[in-house]
Design a protein around this motif. Structure first.
Motif, PDB file in Angstrom:
ATOM      1  N   ASP A 191       0.925  -1.359  -0.193  1.00  0.00           N
ATOM      2  CA  ASP A 191       0.051  -0.083   0.086  1.00  0.00           C
ATOM      3  C   ASP A 191       0.823   1.090   0.027  1.00  0.00           C
ATOM      4  OD1 ASP A 191      -2.662   0.711  -0.067  1.00  0.00           O
ATOM      5  OD2 ASP A 191      -3.389  -0.359   1.488  1.00  0.00           O
ATOM      6  N   GLY A 192       0.512   2.501  -0.295  1.00  0.00           N
ATOM      7  CA  GLY A 192       1.062   3.590  -0.586  1.00  0.00           C
ATOM      8  C   GLY A 192       1.360   4.245   0.970  1.00  0.00           C
ATOM      9  N   PRO A 193       2.255   5.383   0.662  1.00  0.00           N
ATOM     10  CA  PRO A 193       2.746   5.964   1.881  1.00  0.00           C
ATOM     11  C   PRO A 193       1.586   6.590   2.850  1.00  0.00           C
ATOM     12  CG  PRO A 193       3.792   7.152   0.066  1.00  0.00           C
ATOM     13  CD  PRO A 193       2.892   5.902  -0.406  1.00  0.00           C
ATOM     14  N   PHE A 249       2.008   2.071  11.090  1.00  0.00           N
ATOM     15  CA  PHE A 249       3.336   2.019  11.289  1.00  0.00           C
ATOM     16  C   PHE A 249       4.098   3.165  12.002  1.00  0.00           C
ATOM     17  CE2 PHE A 249       2.914  -1.347   8.128  1.00  0.00           C
ATOM     18  CZ  PHE A 249       3.785  -2.318   8.372  1.00  0.00           C
ATOM     19  N   TYR A 250       3.618   4.322  11.512  1.00  0.00           N
ATOM     20  CA  TYR A 250       4.222   5.465  11.912  1.00  0.00           C
ATOM     21  C   TYR A 250       4.297   5.680  13.216  1.00  0.00           C
ATOM     22  CZ  TYR A 250       3.701   6.265   6.743  1.00  0.00           C
ATOM     23  OH  TYR A 250       3.850   6.378   5.399  1.00  0.00           O
ATOM     24  N   GLY A 251       3.266   5.520  14.071  1.00  0.00           N
ATOM     25  CA  GLY A 251       2.955   5.882  15.565  1.00  0.00           C
ATOM     26  C   GLY A 251       2.634   7.427  15.534  1.00  0.00           C
ATOM     27  N   PRO A 252       2.867   8.149  16.668  1.00  0.00           N
ATOM     28  CA  PRO A 252       2.318   9.315  16.845  1.00  0.00           C
ATOM     29  C   PRO A 252       2.409  10.085  15.635  1.00  0.00           C
ATOM     30  CG  PRO A 252       3.989   8.683  18.730  1.00  0.00           C
ATOM     31  CD  PRO A 252       4.170   7.941  17.351  1.00  0.00           C
ATOM     32  N   PRO A 253       1.232  10.982  15.172  1.00  0.00           N
ATOM     33  CA  PRO A 253       1.172  11.677  14.052  1.00  0.00           C
ATOM     34  C   PRO A 253       1.865  13.076  14.260  1.00  0.00           C
ATOM     35  CG  PRO A 253      -0.790  11.657  15.387  1.00  0.00           C
ATOM     36  CD  PRO A 253       0.152  10.575  16.174  1.00  0.00           C
ATOM     37  N   SER A 256       4.506  14.410  12.392  1.00  0.00           N
ATOM     38  CA  SER A 256       5.745  15.058  12.343  1.00  0.00           C
ATOM     39  C   SER A 256       6.491  14.201  10.830  1.00  0.00           C
ATOM     40  CB  SER A 256       6.714  14.700  13.377  1.00  0.00           C
ATOM     41  OG  SER A 256       7.972  15.361  13.410  1.00  0.00           O
ATOM     42  N   GLU A 257       5.450  13.823  10.235  1.00  0.00           N
ATOM     43  CA  GLU A 257       5.928  13.076   8.952  1.00  0.00           C
ATOM     44  C   GLU A 257       6.910  14.143   8.142  1.00  0.00           C
ATOM     45  OE1 GLU A 257       2.740  13.317   9.677  1.00  0.00           O
ATOM     46  OE2 GLU A 257       2.110  11.155  10.228  1.00  0.00           O
ATOM     47  N   LEU A 258       7.966  13.487   7.196  1.00  0.00           N
ATOM     48  CA  LEU A 258       8.657  14.171   6.282  1.00  0.00           C
ATOM     49  C   LEU A 258       7.780  14.796   5.146  1.00  0.00           C
ATOM     50  CD1 LEU A 258      11.663  11.845   5.824  1.00  0.00           C
ATOM     51  CD2 LEU A 258      11.580  14.068   7.228  1.00  0.00           C
ATOM     52  N   GLY A 259       7.929  16.124   5.024  1.00  0.00           N
ATOM     53  CA  GLY A 259       7.291  16.734   4.010  1.00  0.00           C
ATOM     54  C   GLY A 259       6.112  17.683   4.903  1.00  0.00           C
ATOM     55  N   THR A 260       6.032  17.512   6.074  1.00  0.00           N
ATOM     56  CA  THR A 260       4.999  18.265   6.696  1.00  0.00           C
ATOM     57  C   THR A 260       5.535  19.450   7.593  1.00  0.00           C
ATOM     58  OG1 THR A 260       4.750  17.057   8.599  1.00  0.00           O
ATOM     59  CG2 THR A 260       3.508  16.262   6.858  1.00  0.00           C
ATOM     60  N   PRO A 261       4.811  20.530   8.025  1.00  0.00           N
ATOM     61  CA  PRO A 261       5.517  21.563   8.571  1.00  0.00           C
ATOM     62  C   PRO A 261       5.994  21.071  10.024  1.00  0.00           C
ATOM     63  CG  PRO A 261       3.114  22.068   7.703  1.00  0.00           C
ATOM     64  CD  PRO A 261       3.470  20.724   7.541  1.00  0.00           C
ATOM     65  N   ARG A 294       8.357   7.363  17.036  1.00  0.00           N
ATOM     66  CA  ARG A 294       7.925   7.592  15.871  1.00  0.00           C
ATOM     67  C   ARG A 294       8.756   6.857  14.747  1.00  0.00           C
ATOM     68  NH1 ARG A 294       7.334  12.806  16.226  1.00  0.00           N
ATOM     69  NH2 ARG A 294       5.100  12.761  16.542  1.00  0.00           N
ATOM     70  N   LEU A 295       8.150   6.533  13.865  1.00  0.00           N
ATOM     71  CA  LEU A 295       8.917   6.015  12.385  1.00  0.00           C
ATOM     72  C   LEU A 295       8.726   6.755  11.249  1.00  0.00           C
ATOM     73  CD1 LEU A 295       8.403   2.023  12.799  1.00  0.00           C
ATOM     74  CD2 LEU A 295      10.419   3.257  13.234  1.00  0.00           C
ATOM     75  N   TRP A 296       9.626   7.507  10.804  1.00  0.00           N
ATOM     76  CA  TRP A 296       9.542   8.247   9.552  1.00  0.00           C
ATOM     77  C   TRP A 296       9.717   7.396   8.328  1.00  0.00           C
ATOM     78  CZ3 TRP A 296      11.221   9.925  14.219  1.00  0.00           C
ATOM     79  CH2 TRP A 296      10.846  11.338  14.717  1.00  0.00           C
ATOM     80  N   ASN A 297       8.869   7.738   7.263  1.00  0.00           N
ATOM     81  CA  ASN A 297       8.861   7.081   6.091  1.00  0.00           C
ATOM     82  C   ASN A 297       9.853   7.837   5.334  1.00  0.00           C
ATOM     83  OD1 ASN A 297       8.275   6.165   3.458  1.00  0.00           O
ATOM     84  ND2 ASN A 297       6.318   5.279   3.920  1.00  0.00           N
ATOM     85  N   LEU A 298      10.773   7.416   4.675  1.00  0.00           N
ATOM     86  CA  LEU A 298      11.747   8.254   3.800  1.00  0.00           C
ATOM     87  C   LEU A 298      11.169   8.458   2.522  1.00  0.00           C
ATOM     88  CD1 LEU A 298      14.915   6.503   4.823  1.00  0.00           C
ATOM     89  CD2 LEU A 298      13.833   8.546   5.814  1.00  0.00           C
ATOM     90  N   SER A 299       9.992   8.014   1.947  1.00  0.00           N
ATOM     91  CA  SER A 299       9.735   8.199   0.849  1.00  0.00           C
ATOM     92  C   SER A 299       9.737   9.628   0.301  1.00  0.00           C
ATOM     93  CB  SER A 299       8.125   7.683   0.441  1.00  0.00           C
ATOM     94  OG  SER A 299       7.384   8.474   1.319  1.00  0.00           O
TER      95      SER A 299
END
Length: 327
Positions: free
Chosen positions: A219-221, A229-233, A235-240, A252-257
């Motif tokens: 499935d997509g990111p 998978f990410y845990g606490p929301p 702070s994903e890469l690409g967000t403020p 937290r886990l960060w998706n590197l996509s």
């Protein structure tokens, strides 16, 4: 002298079986061509460690190790489905030690329905393809943990017909919808299982503990299952909030996509459309080291349809290899 890097990736090897069986290539020539294609791509990216999926036969993975040459080794999960015995593994030219295998759903998660007859098989309370956590010792002497994952497929198979062969087309649209819902529920439960494993490995110390969860998530990111998978929301890469430290960083886990170049943001082509379904997730301890992320494939990534059997003799894989260079 250049800065030492560790190159870690993930690759679905697409039904890596020796020839002659129900799933592998039909002859030795096609099998050897596949091994050469896989090995050439691994070498081309300078990979040190790969989480691998769809290892149908550990002996076939051993053949790939031999094709790669001295210094490589492999370990595989012991958990797989008997009817289609593909499993995950870790392929490495660095020292590797199995830390944990995970398959059972965590406490509190109910069995999931996997067919019209209801939850009647053991896989309703466990992952069909177990996850494998391995400790990697880098050339610097530092250690990190890599979890190899393969979630329930989006490509649907339907109950066998009178001839006993699996079907890849439904009898009607009602059946298609039901089977898709069963697959989605199972994929979500598997994502919860891996998130629980990540919590056990991190123990709330994600700023100090280097962890990578890598594999074919199917499935997509931005899908609901992947976001589990990410845990606490927030702070994903690409967000403020990506660069703002907060208390969730320890888990937290960060998706590197988002760090993939724009033209590389797909790892499989389905019906002519690119999909990013293979992912690399890192804990906070590795976020600053993940300087460069790419995908690679030995040629043009093929467009696939719903019947996987048509690619039995295809070289390499229908997935791209996704990898990160850790500074």
């Amino acid at each position: 002298m250049g800065i030492a890097m560790t190159v870690i990736g993930s690759w679905n090897l697409e039904n890596l079986f020796r020839p002659g069986g129900a799933f592998g290539p039909k002859d030795e020539a096609a099998y050897r061509a596949k091994l050469r294609g896989l090995a050439a791509t691994v070498r081309s990216v300078g990979a040190d460690v790969l989480a691998v999926q769809e290892v149908g036969d550990p002996a076939a993975l051993a053949d790939l190790v031999a094709e790669l040459g001295d210094g490589w080794s492999a370990v595989t999960s012991t958990v797989f489905e008997a009817r289609h015995p593909i499993r995950v593994g870790v392929l490495s030219r660095l020292p590797v030690r199995i830390v944990k295998e995970a398959a059972a759903f965590p406490a509190g998660l109910a069995p999931v329905q996997v067919g019209d007859a209801g939850p009647t098989v053991t896989s309703t309370t466990a992952m069909g393809r177990g996850a494998l956590a391995a400790e990697i010792t880098e050339a610097s002497g530092g250690k990190l943990t890599l979890v190899s994952v393969h979630l329930k497929s989006k490509l649907l198979s339907f109950p066998p017909g009178p001839d006993g062969r699996p079907r890849f087309s439904p009898r009607d649209e009602g059946e298609r919808a039901r089977i898709a819902a069963y697959a989605l529920g199972r994929r979500a439960a598997e994502a919860v299982t891996i998130r629980a494993l990540a919590d056990q490995l991190l123990e709330g110390k994600g700023k100090e503990r280097p962890l990578i969860v890598a594999g074919d998530f199917n499935d997509g990111p931005e899908s609901a299952t992947t976001q589990i998978f990410y845990g606490p929301p927030g702070s994903e890469l690409g967000t403020p909030g990506a660069a703002q430290p907060d208390k969730g960083d320890v888990s937290r886990l960060w998706n590197l996509s988002p760090r993939l170049p724009e033209g590389e943001r797909f790892s499989r082509v389905y019906q002519g459309r690119g999909e990013l379904i293979d992912h690399l997730l890192v804990s906070h301890a590795l976020l600053a080291r993940a300087t460069e992320v790419h995908t690679a494939h030995p040629g043009v990534l093929p467009s696939i349809a719903d019947d996987p059997t048509v690619r039995r003799d295809a070289p390499a894989s229908d997935h791209a290899l996704i990898y990160v260079r850790l500074a």
